[in-house]
Motif scaffolding. Structure first.
Motif, PDB file in Angstrom:
ATOM      1  N   SER A 120      76.541   8.828 115.812  1.00 26.10           N
ATOM      2  CA  SER A 120      75.311   9.251 116.473  1.00 26.10           C
ATOM      3  C   SER A 120      74.329   9.805 115.460  1.00 26.10           C
ATOM      4  CB  SER A 120      75.616  10.336 117.518  1.00 26.10           C
ATOM      5  OG  SER A 120      76.022  11.542 116.881  1.00 26.10           O
ATOM      6  N   ILE A 121      73.094   9.896 115.894  1.00 25.64           N
ATOM      7  CA  ILE A 121      72.115  10.698 115.161  1.00 25.64           C
ATOM      8  C   ILE A 121      71.618  11.761 116.131  1.00 25.64           C
ATOM      9  CG2 ILE A 121      71.434   8.818 113.627  1.00 25.64           C
ATOM     10  CD1 ILE A 121      68.929  10.051 116.169  1.00 25.64           C
ATOM     11  N   SER A 122      71.297  12.928 115.602  1.00 24.08           N
ATOM     12  CA  SER A 122      70.766  13.995 116.432  1.00 24.08           C
ATOM     13  C   SER A 122      69.623  14.668 115.699  1.00 24.08           C
ATOM     14  CB  SER A 122      71.855  15.010 116.779  1.00 24.08           C
ATOM     15  OG  SER A 122      72.563  15.408 115.624  1.00 24.08           O
ATOM     16  N   GLY A 123      68.617  15.041 116.461  1.00 23.45           N
ATOM     17  CA  GLY A 123      67.456  15.675 115.862  1.00 23.45           C
ATOM     18  C   GLY A 123      66.579  16.310 116.920  1.00 23.45           C
ATOM     19  N   PRO A 124      65.496  16.934 116.509  1.00 18.57           N
ATOM     20  CA  PRO A 124      64.585  17.572 117.471  1.00 18.57           C
ATOM     21  C   PRO A 124      64.027  16.554 118.453  1.00 18.57           C
ATOM     22  CG  PRO A 124      64.062  18.206 115.202  1.00 18.57           C
ATOM     23  CD  PRO A 124      65.037  17.086 115.123  1.00 18.57           C
ATOM     24  N   LYS A 130      67.679  15.864 105.865  1.00 18.61           N
ATOM     25  CA  LYS A 130      67.004  16.670 104.844  1.00 18.61           C
ATOM     26  C   LYS A 130      66.102  17.723 105.479  1.00 18.61           C
ATOM     27  CE  LYS A 130      67.093  12.984 101.365  1.00 18.61           C
ATOM     28  NZ  LYS A 130      67.952  12.101 102.155  1.00 18.61           N
ATOM     29  N   HIS A 131      65.775  17.524 106.759  1.00 20.34           N
ATOM     30  CA  HIS A 131      65.000  18.539 107.477  1.00 20.34           C
ATOM     31  C   HIS A 131      65.927  19.696 107.831  1.00 20.34           C
ATOM     32  CE1 HIS A 131      61.794  15.598 107.925  1.00 20.34           C
ATOM     33  NE2 HIS A 131      62.672  14.742 108.419  1.00 20.34           N
ATOM     34  N   SER A 132      65.502  20.900 107.593  1.00 24.92           N
ATOM     35  CA  SER A 132      66.362  22.054 107.875  1.00 24.92           C
ATOM     36  C   SER A 132      66.300  22.390 109.360  1.00 24.92           C
ATOM     37  CB  SER A 132      65.914  23.267 107.046  1.00 24.92           C
ATOM     38  OG  SER A 132      64.586  23.602 107.358  1.00 24.92           O
ATOM     39  N   MET A 133      67.440  22.165 110.046  1.00 24.29           N
ATOM     40  CA  MET A 133      67.542  22.517 111.458  1.00 24.29           C
ATOM     41  C   MET A 133      69.018  22.603 111.806  1.00 24.29           C
ATOM     42  SD  MET A 133      66.224  20.571 114.902  1.00 24.29           S
ATOM     43  CE  MET A 133      66.576  21.272 116.520  1.00 24.29           C
ATOM     44  N   ARG A 134      69.460  23.760 112.219  1.00 20.82           N
ATOM     45  CA  ARG A 134      70.862  23.933 112.560  1.00 20.82           C
ATOM     46  C   ARG A 134      71.093  23.496 114.004  1.00 20.82           C
ATOM     47  NH1 ARG A 134      75.405  25.944 110.759  1.00 20.82           N
ATOM     48  NH2 ARG A 134      76.889  26.920 112.153  1.00 20.82           N
ATOM     49  N   ALA A 172      75.550   8.420 105.718  1.00 22.37           N
ATOM     50  CA  ALA A 172      74.475   8.687 104.757  1.00 22.37           C
ATOM     51  C   ALA A 172      73.368   7.643 104.890  1.00 22.37           C
ATOM     52  CB  ALA A 172      75.035   8.712 103.336  1.00 22.37           C
ATOM     53  N   ARG A 173      73.767   6.395 105.156  1.00 16.31           N
ATOM     54  CA  ARG A 173      72.775   5.343 105.361  1.00 16.31           C
ATOM     55  C   ARG A 173      71.944   5.598 106.611  1.00 16.31           C
ATOM     56  NH1 ARG A 173      74.593  -0.386 106.273  1.00 16.31           N
ATOM     57  NH2 ARG A 173      72.657  -0.513 107.440  1.00 16.31           N
ATOM     58  N   LEU A 174      72.602   6.086 107.633  1.00 19.19           N
ATOM     59  CA  LEU A 174      71.881   6.419 108.858  1.00 19.19           C
ATOM     60  C   LEU A 174      70.825   7.489 108.597  1.00 19.19           C
ATOM     61  CD1 LEU A 174      74.510   6.561 111.761  1.00 19.19           C
ATOM     62  CD2 LEU A 174      72.544   5.038 111.569  1.00 19.19           C
ATOM     63  N   VAL A 175      71.225   8.515 107.844  1.00 17.34           N
ATOM     64  CA  VAL A 175      70.289   9.588 107.525  1.00 17.34           C
ATOM     65  C   VAL A 175      69.108   9.036 106.726  1.00 17.34           C
ATOM     66  CG1 VAL A 175      69.977  11.766 106.273  1.00 17.34           C
ATOM     67  CG2 VAL A 175      72.070  11.368 107.583  1.00 17.34           C
ATOM     68  N   GLU A 176      69.412   8.181 105.759  1.00 12.22           N
ATOM     69  CA  GLU A 176      68.363   7.612 104.914  1.00 12.22           C
ATOM     70  C   GLU A 176      67.380   6.777 105.731  1.00 12.22           C
ATOM     71  OE1 GLU A 176      67.984   4.536 101.110  1.00 12.22           O
ATOM     72  OE2 GLU A 176      69.917   5.438 101.615  1.00 12.22           O
ATOM     73  N   GLU A 177      67.904   6.024 106.699  1.00 12.14           N
ATOM     74  CA  GLU A 177      67.042   5.112 107.447  1.00 12.14           C
ATOM     75  C   GLU A 177      66.373   5.746 108.657  1.00 12.14           C
ATOM     76  OE1 GLU A 177      68.316   1.147 108.121  1.00 12.14           O
ATOM     77  OE2 GLU A 177      69.704   1.126 106.419  1.00 12.14           O
ATOM     78  N   THR A 178      66.953   6.835 109.191  1.00 10.77           N
ATOM     79  CA  THR A 178      66.373   7.451 110.393  1.00 10.77           C
ATOM     80  C   THR A 178      65.763   8.823 110.116  1.00 10.77           C
ATOM     81  OG1 THR A 178      68.408   8.607 111.080  1.00 10.77           O
ATOM     82  CG2 THR A 178      68.141   6.303 111.783  1.00 10.77           C
ATOM     83  N   GLY A 179      66.214   9.480 109.047  1.00 13.70           N
ATOM     84  CA  GLY A 179      65.725  10.807 108.741  1.00 13.70           C
ATOM     85  C   GLY A 179      66.394  11.907 109.536  1.00 13.70           C
TER      86      GLY A 179
END
Length: 263
Positions: free
Chosen positions: A226-230, A130-134, A101-108
């Motif tokens: 890990s973090i994953s995103g667009p 919080k960004h909607s992306m499956r 959760a901290r990772l999400v808060e700090e990286t988005g």
């Protein structure tokens, strides 16, 4: 006051029981390290225990369902361990969630935790962005290591010959046109992971998705976060900011897991 023979016997039995437990768990871990199936002589050579002691311990583990004896007289990890492993994985994921959760808060971006289970990667925890992306990452999903950032992070310090053996067993199917599909290419990627201190999945599991991963140091079982995103957000510039956060959170999670299992 002299110690009674009864209390002395109880004390010895108690000490012997603890020693037997330690030996039994040590044998189970040695079996896992050997790929899940071994012979008594191999266990004796690696553990230093006499064959009669190992035979007695293995007989007990077999009767409890934690080990089974094959037709070739070798011993294999038993099915009863599966339930324990699944429960432990869920608990490990629960402990990890505040850190994710901290990772999400700090990286988005979406944060994940994964383990190496046999030859596969299994995701055991996730906190979505919080960004909607499956994306392909979800709790319980299993993937092959060669196409993921967490797979590279988990295998980075594994000897080359063991990595090659794993890849030979799993194959290296292409999930996208950017997936690494040769053992030499994957081993070269692991060299980069060791040099950089983090792993990258650059559109290798899913086009349009980029992932950054680090291992959790000294974890009781091999784990990575890990973090994953667009790919448009997880850019090279963003990587420079995200990786230090990943490494810091991995270190803090490592300390937290150590306190759950004090020496």
């Amino acid at each position: 006051m002299p110690t009674s023979s009864a209390s002395t016997t109880d004390s010895a039995r108690s000490a012997g029981g603890v020693q037997s437990l330690e030996r039994a768990f040590d044998l189970l871990e040695r079996m896992a390290d050997a790929g899940g199936e071994v012979g008594l002589s191999e266990l004796s050579a690696s553990s230093g225990l006499p064959l009669p002691t190992i035979h007695r311990l293995m007989r007990t583990l077999v009767s409890c369902g934690y080990v089974r004896q094959q037709a070739n007289r070798r011993y294999a990890l038993g099915p009863r361990l599966i339930r324990l492993g699944e429960s432990a994985s869920r608990l490990l994921g629960t402990w990890a969630r505040p850190y994710l959760a901290r990772l999400v808060e700090e990286t988005g971006e979406t944060a994940n935790m994964a383990l190496l289970d046999g030859d596969e990667i299994v995701y055991v925890a996730q906190v979505p962005s919080k960004h909607s992306m499956r994306m392909f990452t979800e709790v319980g999903r299993r993937v092959l290591p060669h196409s993921t950032g967490v797979g590279k992070a988990l295998l980075a310090n594994t000897p080359d010959h063991e990595v090659r053996a794993l890849l030979a067993r799993t194959g290296m199917p292409a999930a996208t046109e950017k997936t690494i599909t040769t053992p030499d290419g994957f081993l070269a990627a692991l060299v980069n992971v060791r040099a950089q201190g983090y792993a990258v999945d650059d559109n290798e599991q899913e086009i349009g998705v980029r992932c950054l991963a680090v291992s959790v140091p000294n974890s009781p079982t091999a784990a990575a976060i890990s973090i994953s995103g667009p790919a448009g957000r997880v850019t090279e510039a963003a990587t420079e900011k995200i990786v230090p956060v990943l490494q810091q959170v991995a270190g803090e999670l490592s300390e937290a897991l150590a306190t759950q299992n004090p020496a």
